[in-house]
Design a protein around this motif. Structure first.
Motif, PDB file in Angstrom:
ATOM      1  N   ARG A   1      -4.863  -1.911  17.557  1.00 13.02           N
ATOM      2  CA  ARG A   1      -4.032  -2.615  16.458  1.00 13.02           C
ATOM      3  C   ARG A   1      -3.185  -1.556  15.818  1.00 13.02           C
ATOM      4  NH1 ARG A   1      -7.211  -6.403  12.712  1.00 13.02           N
ATOM      5  NH2 ARG A   1      -5.208  -7.024  11.958  1.00 13.02           N
ATOM      6  N   GLU A   2      -1.862  -1.897  15.369  1.00 18.16           N
ATOM      7  CA  GLU A   2      -1.244  -0.728  14.865  1.00 18.16           C
ATOM      8  C   GLU A   2      -1.878  -0.495  13.449  1.00 18.16           C
ATOM      9  OE1 GLU A   2       3.562  -0.148  14.911  1.00 18.16           O
ATOM     10  OE2 GLU A   2       2.933  -1.802  13.447  1.00 18.16           O
ATOM     11  N   HIS A   3      -1.830   0.660  12.719  1.00 24.92           N
ATOM     12  CA  HIS A   3      -2.379   1.182  11.642  1.00 24.92           C
ATOM     13  C   HIS A   3      -1.348   1.965  10.784  1.00 24.92           C
ATOM     14  CE1 HIS A   3      -6.872   1.360  11.968  1.00 24.92           C
ATOM     15  NE2 HIS A   3      -6.672   0.673  12.707  1.00 24.92           N
ATOM     16  N   VAL A   4      -1.555   1.714   9.598  1.00 26.77           N
ATOM     17  CA  VAL A   4      -0.401   2.406   8.619  1.00 26.77           C
ATOM     18  C   VAL A   4      -0.904   3.706   8.118  1.00 26.77           C
ATOM     19  CG1 VAL A   4       1.281   1.773   6.838  1.00 26.77           C
ATOM     20  CG2 VAL A   4       0.576  -0.119   8.276  1.00 26.77           C
ATOM     21  N   GLU A   5      -0.170   4.391   7.995  1.00 25.74           N
ATOM     22  CA  GLU A   5      -0.601   5.748   7.169  1.00 25.74           C
ATOM     23  C   GLU A   5       0.154   6.234   5.902  1.00 25.74           C
ATOM     24  OE1 GLU A   5      -1.553   9.939   8.971  1.00 25.74           O
ATOM     25  OE2 GLU A   5       0.636   9.904   8.172  1.00 25.74           O
ATOM     26  N   LEU A   6      -0.331   6.342   5.071  1.00 27.92           N
ATOM     27  CA  LEU A   6       0.405   6.122   3.504  1.00 27.92           C
ATOM     28  C   LEU A   6      -0.047   7.749   3.152  1.00 27.92           C
ATOM     29  CD1 LEU A   6       1.782   5.312   1.036  1.00 27.92           C
ATOM     30  CD2 LEU A   6      -0.603   4.600   0.159  1.00 27.92           C
ATOM     31  N   SER A   7       0.818   8.613   2.794  1.00 25.78           N
ATOM     32  CA  SER A   7       0.948  10.044   2.314  1.00 25.78           C
ATOM     33  C   SER A   7       1.702  10.289   0.884  1.00 25.78           C
ATOM     34  CB  SER A   7       1.047  11.016   3.455  1.00 25.78           C
ATOM     35  OG  SER A   7       2.682  10.718   3.729  1.00 25.78           O
ATOM     36  N   GLY A   8       1.201  10.931   0.079  1.00 23.26           N
ATOM     37  CA  GLY A   8       1.696  11.337  -0.998  1.00 23.26           C
ATOM     38  C   GLY A   8       0.746  12.245  -2.011  1.00 23.26           C
ATOM     39  N   PRO A   9       1.404  12.365  -3.263  1.00 19.60           N
ATOM     40  CA  PRO A   9       0.379  13.495  -4.083  1.00 19.60           C
ATOM     41  C   PRO A   9      -0.598  12.528  -4.804  1.00 19.60           C
ATOM     42  CG  PRO A   9       2.620  12.834  -5.150  1.00 19.60           C
ATOM     43  CD  PRO A   9       2.785  12.168  -3.693  1.00 19.60           C
ATOM     44  N   ALA A  10      -1.294  13.409  -5.396  1.00 21.91           N
ATOM     45  CA  ALA A  10      -2.489  12.783  -6.414  1.00 21.91           C
ATOM     46  C   ALA A  10      -2.588  13.961  -7.387  1.00 21.91           C
ATOM     47  CB  ALA A  10      -3.780  12.366  -5.759  1.00 21.91           C
ATOM     48  N   GLU A  11      -2.925  13.524  -8.698  1.00 22.16           N
ATOM     49  CA  GLU A  11      -3.085  14.521  -9.710  1.00 22.16           C
ATOM     50  C   GLU A  11      -4.066  13.797 -10.809  1.00 22.16           C
ATOM     51  OE1 GLU A  11       0.360  16.387 -11.756  1.00 22.16           O
ATOM     52  OE2 GLU A  11       1.643  15.180 -10.246  1.00 22.16           O
ATOM     53  N   LEU A  12      -4.838  14.690 -11.376  1.00 22.30           N
ATOM     54  CA  LEU A  12      -5.781  14.559 -12.504  1.00 22.30           C
ATOM     55  C   LEU A  12      -4.834  15.200 -13.662  1.00 22.30           C
ATOM     56  CD1 LEU A  12      -9.200  15.053 -11.353  1.00 22.30           C
ATOM     57  CD2 LEU A  12      -7.765  13.260 -11.319  1.00 22.30           C
ATOM     58  N   VAL A  13      -4.953  14.396 -14.777  1.00 28.68           N
ATOM     59  CA  VAL A  13      -3.925  15.039 -15.912  1.00 28.68           C
ATOM     60  C   VAL A  13      -4.913  15.021 -17.284  1.00 28.68           C
ATOM     61  CG1 VAL A  13      -1.897  14.072 -15.246  1.00 28.68           C
ATOM     62  CG2 VAL A  13      -3.235  12.702 -16.474  1.00 28.68           C
ATOM     63  N   ALA A  14      -5.997  14.770 -17.157  1.00 24.95           N
ATOM     64  CA  ALA A  14      -6.879  14.811 -18.450  1.00 24.95           C
ATOM     65  C   ALA A  14      -8.253  14.389 -18.181  1.00 24.95           C
ATOM     66  CB  ALA A  14      -6.260  13.816 -19.465  1.00 24.95           C
ATOM     67  N   ARG A  15      -9.078  14.880 -19.141  1.00 23.45           N
ATOM     68  CA  ARG A  15     -10.533  14.698 -18.983  1.00 23.45           C
ATOM     69  C   ARG A  15     -10.952  14.172 -20.344  1.00 23.45           C
ATOM     70  NH1 ARG A  15     -13.113  15.918 -14.167  1.00 23.45           N
ATOM     71  NH2 ARG A  15     -11.636  17.163 -12.848  1.00 23.45           N
ATOM     72  N   GLY A  16     -11.922  13.574 -20.536  1.00 22.34           N
ATOM     73  CA  GLY A  16     -12.653  13.328 -21.800  1.00 22.34           C
ATOM     74  C   GLY A  16     -13.936  12.425 -21.816  1.00 22.34           C
ATOM     75  N   VAL A  17     -14.380  11.975 -22.805  1.00 24.35           N
ATOM     76  CA  VAL A  17     -15.612  11.372 -23.102  1.00 24.35           C
ATOM     77  C   VAL A  17     -15.405  10.364 -24.405  1.00 24.35           C
ATOM     78  CG1 VAL A  17     -17.969  11.664 -23.740  1.00 24.35           C
ATOM     79  CG2 VAL A  17     -16.905  13.593 -22.673  1.00 24.35           C
ATOM     80  N   LEU A  18     -15.776   9.291 -23.935  1.00 23.12           N
ATOM     81  CA  LEU A  18     -15.780   8.096 -24.766  1.00 23.12           C
ATOM     82  C   LEU A  18     -16.590   8.243 -25.952  1.00 23.12           C
ATOM     83  CD1 LEU A  18     -15.679   4.978 -22.167  1.00 23.12           C
ATOM     84  CD2 LEU A  18     -13.663   6.138 -23.215  1.00 23.12           C
TER      85      LEU A  18
END
Length: 317
Positions: A299-316
């Protein structure tokens, strides 16, 4: 066409005190943003009201959804996948911004794997691939120099008989557009309904503060993509479209990875002789690449590509 308006209210009625001390990160893929938490052993029970409170943009951290990183062995859905894919150690537990459970999220997959790597939970060098579990099945993610490429698996029409007969299967009523528009519904493991518009003026006129009304609506609800093909559609063997999206349980987002895949699949279907396998999809948050590739099961598949970033960290608190 008439149908009841869909709403996705967010509430902070449930105190977040039970989550005090929980570490989190904030990340995004082309503007589709997420709260990410590591819960390897599945010890935290984050209920829908708490997810909605965390994702509230005025009283919480603010996000389109929450992603919990949990070992597949800690969840029934994950254990089911491990039976056939023992390498899928990690499971992406994804919740929409209103707290509802979702099958998966294409931009979220990239953010999730980037989070795992940055947290030191998995080693993943450029060119290496990682297999993860989602409620839409196994996904294989490869790290590249400028982001991640995800084999999203096969795509299919939600209403295949209607699509085969007339290439359209539903009508979509949208605030800001004068008449209902025909559409095509595509599954990427989660449901999408794609509407082709004539030009960018129409695209900008669509008011997505309220969910579009879809008739017939797919059984599990649907995300709705509004697409404008470029003119010319194909340049140097690459198709180009522009898209906006209203996501189930979230509202309009800056990007939707599975929506970009569905939009490319629908446009490719409509294009006929102009169809190509490589697409650039421009969304308000940036651009992602969608490719149609052979799948291992025929079956035909789809490939998605692009960036990903983490911009902050914290503690609740």
């Amino acid at each position: 066409m008439s149908s009841a308006p869909q709403t996705s209210p967010r509430t902070t009625s449930l105190p977040l005190a039970s989550l005090a001390g929980m570490a989190f990160a904030k990340g995004h893929g082309t503007g589709n943003d997420f709260v990410l938490v590591a819960d390897p052993d599945g010890a935290r029970d984050i209920v829908p009201e708490q997810v909605a409170a965390l994702c509230d943009r005025h009283r919480g951290i603010g996000a389109d959804g929450l992603i919990r990183a949990v070992r597949s062995a800690a969840l029934p859905e994950g254990r089911y996948l491990l039976a056939s894919h023992p390498e899928a150690e990690w499971f992406m537990d994804y919740r929409n911004g209103d707290g509802s459970v979702s099958e998966m999220c294409g931009n979220g997959v990239r953010a999730f794997v980037h989070f795992l790597a940055e947290e030191g939970l998995v080693p993943l060098a450029e060119g290496q691939a990682l297999t993860i579990g989602t409620r839409a099945g196994i996904k294989v993610v490869t790290r590249s120099a400028n982001g991640y490429a995800v084999d999203m698996g096969p795509w299919e029409f939600i209403f295949p008989e209607a699509a085969a007969e007339r290439a359209l299967d539903s009508l979509v009523e949208t605030d800001g557009l004068e008449v209902d528009r025909p559409a095509l519904s595509v599954s990427m493991g989660n449901p999408h309904t794609v509407v082709a518009l004539a030009d960018e003026d129409e695209l900008l006129s669509a008011d997505l503060h309220r969910a579009p009304r879809v008739d017939p609506v797919p059984p599990q609800g649907t995300n709705v993509e509004f697409v404008v093909p470029a003119e010319p559609l194909v340049t140097d063997g690459v198709g180009h479209i522009r898209m906006r999206v209203h996501e189930r349980g979230v509202g309009e987002t800056l990007s939707c990875g599975t929506g970009a895949c569905a939009a490319a699949a629908a446009t490719r279907h409509w294009a006929g002789d102009e169809a190509v396998d490589d697409w650039q999809v421009r969304v308000p948050g940036g651009t992602v690449r969608v490719r149609f590739i052979p799948g291992p099961e025929g079956r035909e598949h789809v490939e998605l590509s692009g960036p990903a970033e983490l911009v902050a960290r914290g503690v609740l608190v």
